[in-house]
Design a protein around this motif. Sequence first.
Motif, PDB file in Angstrom:
ATOM      1  N   ARG A 158      -9.769  30.855  68.649  1.00 38.75           N
ATOM      2  CA  ARG A 158     -10.673  32.122  70.243  1.00 38.75           C
ATOM      3  C   ARG A 158     -11.181  32.914  70.662  1.00 38.75           C
ATOM      4  O   ARG A 158     -12.756  32.080  69.806  1.00 38.75           O
ATOM      5  N   GLY A 159     -11.436  32.790  72.331  1.00 37.66           N
ATOM      6  CA  GLY A 159     -12.663  32.941  72.412  1.00 37.66           C
ATOM      7  C   GLY A 159     -13.364  33.826  71.604  1.00 37.66           C
ATOM      8  O   GLY A 159     -12.335  35.294  71.699  1.00 37.66           O
ATOM      9  N   THR A 160     -14.396  34.820  72.004  1.00 37.26           N
ATOM     10  CA  THR A 160     -14.614  36.215  71.874  1.00 37.26           C
ATOM     11  C   THR A 160     -14.384  37.692  72.383  1.00 37.26           C
ATOM     12  O   THR A 160     -14.666  38.126  71.323  1.00 37.26           O
ATOM     13  N   GLU A 161     -14.150  37.230  73.191  1.00 35.62           N
ATOM     14  CA  GLU A 161     -13.175  38.008  74.451  1.00 35.62           C
ATOM     15  C   GLU A 161     -11.505  38.773  73.667  1.00 35.62           C
ATOM     16  O   GLU A 161     -11.182  39.746  73.587  1.00 35.62           O
ATOM     17  N   LEU A 184     -11.383  38.478  70.820  1.00 33.57           N
ATOM     18  CA  LEU A 184     -10.917  38.862  69.083  1.00 33.57           C
ATOM     19  C   LEU A 184     -11.882  40.765  69.251  1.00 33.57           C
ATOM     20  O   LEU A 184     -12.482  40.739  70.461  1.00 33.57           O
ATOM     21  N   PRO A 185     -10.939  41.615  68.555  1.00 39.92           N
ATOM     22  CA  PRO A 185     -11.383  42.637  67.982  1.00 39.92           C
ATOM     23  C   PRO A 185     -13.151  43.123  67.963  1.00 39.92           C
ATOM     24  O   PRO A 185     -13.904  41.556  67.395  1.00 39.92           O
ATOM     25  N   PRO A 186     -14.000  43.656  68.291  1.00 34.89           N
ATOM     26  CA  PRO A 186     -15.620  43.885  68.493  1.00 34.89           C
ATOM     27  C   PRO A 186     -15.883  43.296  66.846  1.00 34.89           C
ATOM     28  O   PRO A 186     -17.161  42.763  66.688  1.00 34.89           O
ATOM     29  N   GLN A 187     -15.038  44.000  65.517  1.00 34.56           N
ATOM     30  CA  GLN A 187     -15.379  44.481  64.942  1.00 34.56           C
ATOM     31  C   GLN A 187     -16.012  42.377  64.068  1.00 34.56           C
ATOM     32  O   GLN A 187     -16.660  42.156  62.927  1.00 34.56           O
ATOM     33  N   PHE A 188     -14.537  41.611  64.559  1.00 32.05           N
ATOM     34  CA  PHE A 188     -14.988  40.415  63.972  1.00 32.05           C
ATOM     35  C   PHE A 188     -15.625  39.384  65.023  1.00 32.05           C
ATOM     36  O   PHE A 188     -16.682  38.400  64.382  1.00 32.05           O
ATOM     37  N   LEU A 225     -19.102  36.709  63.574  1.00 31.18           N
ATOM     38  CA  LEU A 225     -18.286  35.626  63.681  1.00 31.18           C
ATOM     39  C   LEU A 225     -20.144  34.857  64.861  1.00 31.18           C
ATOM     40  O   LEU A 225     -20.667  34.306  64.419  1.00 31.18           O
ATOM     41  N   ALA A 226     -20.144  35.644  65.415  1.00 29.28           N
ATOM     42  CA  ALA A 226     -21.230  35.150  66.110  1.00 29.28           C
ATOM     43  C   ALA A 226     -22.758  34.953  65.549  1.00 29.28           C
ATOM     44  O   ALA A 226     -23.276  33.339  65.856  1.00 29.28           O
ATOM     45  N   LYS A 227     -22.661  34.808  64.105  1.00 26.01           N
ATOM     46  CA  LYS A 227     -24.175  35.053  63.814  1.00 26.01           C
ATOM     47  C   LYS A 227     -23.316  33.911  62.159  1.00 26.01           C
ATOM     48  O   LYS A 227     -24.956  33.744  61.723  1.00 26.01           O
ATOM     49  N   LEU A 228     -22.076  33.562  62.547  1.00 29.55           N
ATOM     50  CA  LEU A 228     -22.081  32.303  61.704  1.00 29.55           C
ATOM     51  C   LEU A 228     -22.344  30.587  61.995  1.00 29.55           C
ATOM     52  O   LEU A 228     -21.349  30.835  62.601  1.00 29.55           O
ATOM     53  N   LYS A 229     -21.859  30.245  60.872  1.00 32.99           N
ATOM     54  CA  LYS A 229     -21.827  28.590  61.801  1.00 32.99           C
ATOM     55  C   LYS A 229     -20.363  27.699  61.219  1.00 32.99           C
ATOM     56  O   LYS A 229     -20.190  28.684  59.944  1.00 32.99           O
ATOM     57  N   PRO A 230     -19.590  27.045  61.326  1.00 33.16           N
ATOM     58  CA  PRO A 230     -19.066  25.777  60.596  1.00 33.16           C
ATOM     59  C   PRO A 230     -18.954  26.069  59.275  1.00 33.16           C
ATOM     60  O   PRO A 230     -19.681  25.341  58.952  1.00 33.16           O
ATOM     61  N   LEU A 250     -12.904  36.169  57.662  1.00 29.41           N
ATOM     62  CA  LEU A 250     -12.599  35.021  58.240  1.00 29.41           C
ATOM     63  C   LEU A 250     -13.360  33.833  57.662  1.00 29.41           C
ATOM     64  O   LEU A 250     -14.305  34.219  56.900  1.00 29.41           O
ATOM     65  N   LYS A 251     -12.904  32.428  58.000  1.00 22.62           N
ATOM     66  CA  LYS A 251     -14.167  31.585  58.434  1.00 22.62           C
ATOM     67  C   LYS A 251     -13.886  30.549  59.384  1.00 22.62           C
ATOM     68  O   LYS A 251     -13.125  30.404  59.767  1.00 22.62           O
ATOM     69  N   VAL A 252     -14.933  30.157  59.609  1.00 20.32           N
ATOM     70  CA  VAL A 252     -15.029  29.904  60.712  1.00 20.32           C
ATOM     71  C   VAL A 252     -15.530  28.366  60.947  1.00 20.32           C
ATOM     72  O   VAL A 252     -15.898  27.873  60.094  1.00 20.32           O
ATOM     73  N   LEU A 253     -14.083  26.975  61.324  1.00 23.08           N
ATOM     74  CA  LEU A 253     -13.674  26.448  60.735  1.00 23.08           C
ATOM     75  C   LEU A 253     -14.438  25.247  62.005  1.00 23.08           C
ATOM     76  O   LEU A 253     -15.249  24.330  61.634  1.00 23.08           O
ATOM     77  N   ASP A 254     -14.664  25.709  63.193  1.00 22.86           N
ATOM     78  CA  ASP A 254     -15.379  24.935  63.855  1.00 22.86           C
ATOM     79  C   ASP A 254     -15.904  26.158  65.279  1.00 22.86           C
ATOM     80  O   ASP A 254     -15.570  27.001  65.623  1.00 22.86           O
ATOM     81  N   LYS A 255     -16.690  25.540  66.249  1.00 19.61           N
ATOM     82  CA  LYS A 255     -17.499  25.981  67.131  1.00 19.61           C
ATOM     83  C   LYS A 255     -17.486  25.535  68.344  1.00 19.61           C
ATOM     84  O   LYS A 255     -17.855  24.122  68.169  1.00 19.61           O
TER      85      LYS A 255
END
Length: 438
Positions: A241-244, A246-250, A254-259, A275-280
């Motif tokens: 998913r691109g950041t655009e 995603l709902p703003p609160q997500f 997520l912007a602060k997290l690493k895979p 939510l879990k960040v699997l990859d970026k």
Amino acid sequence: MMRNAKLHQFKLAAVLLCALAGGSAQAAPAPIDSIVVVVNDEVITRNELSERVKNIERRMKAQNVALPEPADMRRQILERMILERAQMQLAKELGVRVDDATLDRAIGRIAEQQKMTLQQLRDQTEREGTPYAAFREEIREEIVMQRLREHEVDAKIQISDAEIDSFLAAEQAAAANQSEVNLAQILIRIPENASPEQIAARRARAEEVMRQLRTGADFAKMAATYSDAADALKGGEIGWRGTERLPPQFADTLAKLKPGQVTPIVKSAGGFHILKVLDKRSVAEGQVAAVVQQTRARHILIKVTPAVSAYDARRKLVELRERLEHKAAKFEELARLFSNDGSAAKGGELGWLFPGDTVPEFESAMNALKPGEVSSPVETSFGFHLIEVLERKSEDVSKEKVRTAARQAIRERKLEEATEDWARQVRDRAYVEFRDEK
């Protein structure tokens, strides 16, 4: 009344089957089947549930997804079956159907995509333990569900020019290097019109999931065990998913997290999310001017309803087309008289259409026409159409292309939220009575 009659028929059938199997009242034989849950005026039986559990267990093992405990697996699958049954009942009420010819074409496309003949697809399906007749009905239900969602959700999504302007302004203000995230989620759903006590209970459930994750529990297994989302049995995987989108609160969290990292509990209108960040990955920017063909068209739509069958709708459009061919009427006059679309008042006029502005079946038929030509009846999820192409133009539409991409991104974001909300409403409106599973 209808529900009681159907349940009585089911019980009578079970008694007769037991008698045919040689059982007796004195021997008290175990029932051949039993009701697990009542959904409106239909039932889900133990055998249906067991068969679905076996199929999904087989698929999860093939995908190397950790299996939850058997009781949790059955609960997840039963909830999915309840929602499916409620949606299929709604489709029936609205007259959404898929005939055998449409089904055959869909299965043909599946075989073609997998580079198989129809016979090879049939053989593979039966080798995997699914009778071909059951496979056909499964595909038929998937098409019905897709058409129902298009009718109930997709067609109602509106996007204003102001939303597009705001979206593009936000994109320009964002950092030069944007990124996409590959996500998995656990959703603890909040029922519609939930009381404060129900909301508190759902939050407590989400907090328990979070506690287990912090102590090393496997995210995919926890999703399969606890998540109320449709992707639960895929380990909660949503995909890229691109950041655009995603709902703003997500997006902010997520912007602060690493895979590999997991968000705190995030509340939305639909429930509590983990939510879990699997990859970026980074997304290269760059807008290239492009020449896009636009089509100006108009149509006459006859919807399929309980009072108007697909046969009747198609036959009516054939009659109207014959009148056009014999110049016995004008297209715009027939559209005003017979079309079931909002464009009827404008003589069926749809204006200038970009690629992607209409459903695929409509666009494909429209693109095959020359200006001035009228199509044969074309079936889409909305009904049957006669399409006339008025004119076409091709030009450099780089700005329009950017706006079209923005519209699509907004639409996808709205569609996810609207589909989740609609599914929750369908489930909450259904009469559901659980019976003893033991």
